[in-house]
Structure formats: C-alpha cells, structure tokens
Scaffold this active site. Structure first.
Site, mmCIF file in Angstrom:
data_model
loop_
_atom_site.group_PDB
_atom_site.id
_atom_site.type_symbol
_atom_site.label_atom_id
_atom_site.label_comp_id
_atom_site.label_asym_id
_atom_site.label_seq_id
_atom_site.Cartn_x
_atom_site.Cartn_y
_atom_site.Cartn_z
ATOM 1 N N ASP A 170 0.314 -7.851 72.809
ATOM 2 C CA ASP A 170 0.065 -6.476 72.403
ATOM 3 C C ASP A 170 0.617 -6.240 70.998
ATOM 4 O O ASP A 170 1.552 -6.915 70.552
ATOM 5 C CB ASP A 170 0.727 -5.494 73.368
ATOM 6 N N LYS A 171 0.081 -5.250 70.325
ATOM 7 C CA LYS A 171 0.490 -4.933 68.956
ATOM 8 C C LYS A 171 2.001 -4.771 68.838
ATOM 9 O O LYS A 171 2.621 -5.283 67.898
ATOM 10 C CB LYS A 171 -0.220 -3.647 68.502
#
Length: 341
Positions: A170-171
């Site tokens: 995930d970012k």
C-alpha cells in the site's frame, strides 16, 4: 540488510494472489496517440440527437465521459462555436473535436523517481519502498510511481509485464518488495507466490494488548457499502485469508495500550493485515481507514512495515532473505510508545 543462503531451510508461507494490480487490458491510451483535431460532417442520422451521444457513436475510441469533458473544456466546436453536451443536432453541422491527453495516457512513461535498491542481480531487484510511494499507476496516481521509476532506471523492464512488478505494498506501508528483471524470473516469482513458498513478514503497531500469539482465519471481500475498503465477509465472493501474528512488545501511546506485532501472511489479500487485526479488535495505529478515527492524528499513516522478504532465487535455486530497518517515523513512534526493538 540480511542476505542468507540456505537451500535446506523452508520459507514461511504466503500467497499474495490478489495483488490489486490492474489487468493487462486496462484502458490506457498509448503514449504516442494522435492528438490532431478531428473534423466531423454530421448527416441526417444525427438529427434530433444530443451532441455527446453523436460523438460517442462516431468516435468509439474515446469514452463518453472523456468526450463530455472535452466539450465542457471548450475543446469541441459546432459550426465554429463552442459546443454544449446536451445541444441537439440538426444533422448538417460541422463538428471539430480537439482531443486532449488524460493523465492516464502517460502512466507507463519513465520518470526519475528515487529508488532505494537493497539488492540487484541479473534476475531480480529488491526495493525498500518508502512511505508515500505508489507501486503501480492507478486513478489519482498516474505518475511518480514505483513503476515509472523502474522504467527510468532500467529501460529494459519495458519488455516485462508491469515493469517486472511481482507484488505490491500500500502507498503508506513501507518495506521490501521484489521486482523481476526478466519474464522468466517474473514467472518463477509469481509461481512462488501462488505456491506460498515466498515469505514476507511485517511489523505492525496496534491499539490494545492481544495475547502473545494467534492466528486469524477469515475470508475477505469488498466492503458491501464502501467500495474502496475491504472487510471480513461471509459472501460467496470472499476469498480465504489467514494471518499469523506474534506479540513482540507492549507499550502505551497517549495513555492507551499498544503492542508491537510481527505478522506473517499465509495468504495475501488486499489490506489483509489491516482488516484482520481490526476484525479481532486490534486496529493499526494511524490507520485512518480501518483504525480508531479519533486517534488517527497521533500518527499520519498505518503503522505497518514489510520488514523481511525471503524467496528462492529464480536462477540459482538458493533461498535468499533480506531485512529492512524501520523507517525513521515508525522508529520514533516506538520510542514514544516506550517500545525498544
């Protein structure tokens, strides 16, 4: 970094079969698309039809939403005058359309994105992804991604699907991921993911005090109402998911108990660790999506770090492992919680 070679050891299991990466046939315009003006001489079949519907029928290579946006932006004229999407045509007009590239049209172009390379050889690259870096272009993040940086630093990756990306983070999750430099290596690494012979371990700081160790087995699917979220589900569409965790230390933040966990994935669903830990009452510190909303301001992201990566080298058959230290923000958070690692 730890690099270990031991062909007799058995790596822990994982199965990130649901990477969340877009399919190969996602609708991206080619970077070298022709953006020359398009002239249309409407005929009798356009009489009584709205302009946006006429354009959608005559220019099927563009989505109706994109055509409507061009009309709104003044990039479409009818008989030399700015057009309106809902204007009804008589069937004898000349329409000029000036196509405009969208952000997604340049999603797969090389960009000089800084990359922290932990290991590189002829077959693969191990990257320590920082917080804030998106792995693959998608809506809202069409450039400045890991993929763009890979294509800039290794132009030959243009010949490998998704520039060699095998799995993603995930970012706002930091840590290790592997990129294949050849199609053969990518095929082998994907097979390892599917067969659960590639290992990934995470460090997570959660609210509460779970027991010393445990196993969460709960299927995961899209949230029934909030489509950007995942959720534990009994739906027939839900995919099996298993997470193992071990408590490493206990502490406190803002007078509230927290615990540092090591998590091992037996499967690899989207947001799996975040969803599973929240489902048993121990959401991640800083997780504004699945965590305690009123405490999200104490840390600006989910406190999750992909610390360790283990795989069988696709060329040598040897088992290799790498370890990434905690990023500064998460290390400082542990100090605030009076947790020593």
């Amino acid at each position: 970094m730890e690099t270990r070679v031991n062909s007799d050891s058995k790596p822990f299991d994982t199965e990130p079969a649901d990477t969340g990466l877009p399919d190969d046939n996602d609708d991206f315009e080619p970077a070298d698309a022709d953006w020359a003006p398009i002239s249309l001489n409407l005929g009798a079949d356009a009489c009584g039809v709205r302009l946006d519907k006429v354009l959608s029928a005559q220019l099927p290579q563009f989505s109706r939403a994109r055509l409507q946006q061009w009309i709104e932006d003044g990039q479409v004229t009818v008989d030399g005058k700015p057009a309106k999407a809902k204007a009804t045509m008589f069937g004898d007009e000349t329409v000029i359309v000036q196509p405009q590239p969208a952000a997604s049209d340049h999603a797969y172009l090389p960009e000089p994105v800084p990359l922290d390379v932990v290991h590189e050889d002829e077959q693969l690259i191990v990257i320590a992804k920082p917080v804030g870096l998106v792995v693959h272009p998608a809506a809202g993040n069409w450039n400045g991604t890991l993929l763009n940086g890979l294509l800039h630093r290794w132009p030959q990756l243009a010949g490998v699907p998704r520039a060699g990306i095998v799995h993603r983070l995930d970012k706002d999750t930091s840590g290790l991921l592997v990129v294949a430099k050849t199609l053969t290596a990518q095929t082998d690494l994907v097979r390892q993911l599917q067969e659960r012979s590639m290992g990934r371990e995470y460090l997570a700081l959660v609210w509460g005090q779970p027991v010393s160790s445990g196993r969460v087995e709960a299927a995961i699917a899209r949230h029934p109402r909030e489509r950007t979220k995942m959720a534990v589900s009994k739906s027939l569409l839900a995919k099996p998911a298993i997470t193992h965790y071990q408590k490493l230390a206990a502490g406190a933040l803002d007078g509230k108990p927290v615990a540092l966990l090591r998590c091992r994935l037996e499967t690899g669903r989207t947001h799996q660790i975040r969803v599973h830990l929240q489902s048993i009452g121990f959401p991640l510190v800083g997780d504004a999506v699945y965590g305690k909303q009123h405490l999200a301001s104490l840390f600006p992201r989910q406190a999750l770090h992909a610390e360790r990566l283990e795989l069988v080298h696709p060329a040598t058959g040897e088992t290799c492992a790498w370890q990434a230290p905690l990023p500064t923000d998460l290390a400082d958070l542990l100090v605030r919680a009076d947790i020593r690692t």
